[in-house]
Scaffold this active site. Structure first.
Site, mmCIF file in Angstrom:
data_model
loop_
_atom_site.group_PDB
_atom_site.id
_atom_site.type_symbol
_atom_site.label_atom_id
_atom_site.label_comp_id
_atom_site.label_asym_id
_atom_site.label_seq_id
_atom_site.Cartn_x
_atom_site.Cartn_y
_atom_site.Cartn_z
ATOM 1 N N CYS A 122 -76.742 97.650 4.794
ATOM 2 C CA CYS A 122 -77.570 98.786 5.241
ATOM 3 C C CYS A 122 -79.056 98.584 4.953
ATOM 4 O O CYS A 122 -79.901 99.254 5.549
ATOM 5 C CB CYS A 122 -77.091 100.083 4.593
ATOM 6 S SG CYS A 122 -75.434 100.542 5.084
ATOM 7 N N HIS A 170 -83.362 105.406 4.853
ATOM 8 C CA HIS A 170 -82.043 105.045 5.388
ATOM 9 C C HIS A 170 -81.201 106.320 5.449
ATOM 10 O O HIS A 170 -81.171 107.101 4.497
ATOM 11 C CB HIS A 170 -81.397 104.012 4.469
ATOM 12 C CG HIS A 170 -79.970 103.712 4.797
ATOM 13 N ND1 HIS A 170 -79.532 103.537 6.094
ATOM 14 C CD2 HIS A 170 -78.875 103.567 3.995
ATOM 15 C CE1 HIS A 170 -78.230 103.286 6.076
ATOM 16 N NE2 HIS A 170 -77.807 103.313 4.820
ATOM 17 N N ASN A 230 -74.488 107.362 9.647
ATOM 18 C CA ASN A 230 -75.058 106.206 8.949
ATOM 19 C C ASN A 230 -74.851 104.963 9.819
ATOM 20 O O ASN A 230 -73.743 104.436 9.904
ATOM 21 C CB ASN A 230 -74.366 106.057 7.587
ATOM 22 C CG ASN A 230 -74.892 104.881 6.782
ATOM 23 O OD1 ASN A 230 -75.549 103.991 7.315
ATOM 24 N ND2 ASN A 230 -74.595 104.867 5.499
#
Ligand code: UT7
Length: 322
Positions: free
Chosen positions: A113, A249, A279
């Protein structure tokens, strides 16, 4: 000194939208739980024939079109993905071919990520050192392919999408710094443990899907991201109040809010897309950045702070004048 500036952005989301109500039919969960614990209401899921390369290509083309750039203008391609098209060639090389770009360096960065921040930092360093003048930096993911759709701890969170940034050499300061970190001792908390073995009939062994110890990841993410944004400000002699926009994020609304609180940033200066995007791993920061640049919230000259955290663990931040 060669500076670099964000010249253009672009993004792409697959057409199919999956709501929390759909997930209620797959696993023992509820819209109420998902919204309260993650902030997510819906997410985009790639079509069966759509890959990270397809998504990334659309985001890249959007960024090139918006900036008025053609294939000849790009002399570096860095793609952040943990769901690549193939083991090799890299998704970056496949993207280079799709875009009709020839001879430039093209490679993938894998930092889960945190991948986009790593890719952005890499492109920034290439430009600063004179090794490139205009870089295409793409974060693209099809996380739906590595999700165990029976695991309610992960399938309600992760999603698909792509974002792209064109970073170019400039006389004026743009990107001020990037700070990248990793701590491999956390390797077991967030992983896809499967590996490719040609001598296995199925090709992949053992678990090709994601395993996450969510609440443990959560705690480290809040701590390290808080430290990472402070590090970026201190390194540039900036105050918290100098930050115009936090582009975090989009992992969990509670992580985003905790980092914003540490920065004492009011909610209206934090770009949040998690409610609609979920996400999207390495795609989440460039997706959020593109949305806020295109809708006019982020203006030229403003100070923006990007941050991300993910499997590895790997995390980092970037501070830039847009
Ligand atoms: O992007 C890369 C980095 N990843 C992240 O940053 C993700 C970080 N972690 C998280 O976002 C959160 O930990 C989750 C959203 C994954 C989980 O939220 P949590 O508040 O940490 O929940 P938990 O894991 O502590 O579980 C609390 C309860 C448990 O039930 P019991 O044992 O208390 O009865 C879970 O089984 O919630 C249960 N639970 C669920 N219930 C309904 C876990 N997932 C679900 C679900 N629906 N989807």
């Amino acid at each position: 000194m060669i500076h670099s500036r964000i010249a253009s952005t672009g993004s792409y989301l697959p057409e199919r939208i999956m709501t929390n109500a759909e997930l209620e039919k797959l696993v023992d969960t509820s819209d109420e739980w998902i919204v309260a614990r993650t902030g997510i209401r819906e997410r985009h899921i790639a079509a069966d024939n759509e890959t990270s390369l397809d998504l990334g290509e659309k985001a890249a083309l959007a960024a090139m079109e918006r900036g008025g750039y053609s294939a000849e203008d790009i002399d570096l391609i860095v793609v952040a993905t943990c769901t690549p098209e193939k083991v090799f060639p890299s998704t970056a090389c496949l993207l280079q071919e799709r875009l009709g770009i020839h001879g430039s360096p093209a490679f993938d960065v894998q930092a889960a990520c945190a991948g986009f921040i790593y890719a952005f930092g890499t492109a920034y360093s290439f430009i600063r050192s004179g090794m490139a003048t205009r870089a295409l930096v793409v974060g693209t993911e099809t996380m739906s392919r590595v999700i165990d759709w029976q695991d309610r701890g992960t399938c309600v969170i992760f999603a698909d999408g792509a974002g792209a940034v064109i970073l170019e050499a400039s006389d004026e300061p743009g990107v001020l710094s990037t700070h990248l970190h990793a701590e491999g001792s956390y390797k077991d908390l967030l992983q896809v443990p499967g590996w490719v073995r040609a001598d296995y009939n199925e090709g992949i062994d053992p678990a090709p899907h994601m395993l996450m110890k969510g609440s443990e990841v959560f705690k480290v993410a809040v701590r390290e991201l808080g430290g990472s944004v402070e590090e970026a400000l201190t390194a540039n002699n900036k105050q918290r109040s100098d930050v115009d926009w936090l582009i975090p994020h989009q992992a969990n609304i509670r992580i985003i809010d905790a980092v914003a609180k540490r920065l004492q940033l009011p909610d209206e200066r934090v770009i949040k897309t998690i409610e609609r995007h979920g996400n999207t791993s390495a795609a989440s920061v460039p997706l959020a950045l593109d949305e806020a640049c295109r809708d006019g919230r982020i203006q030229r000259g403003q100070l923006i702070l990007l941050e991300a955290f993910g499997g590895g663990f790997a995390w980092g931040s970037a501070l830039a004048i847009y």
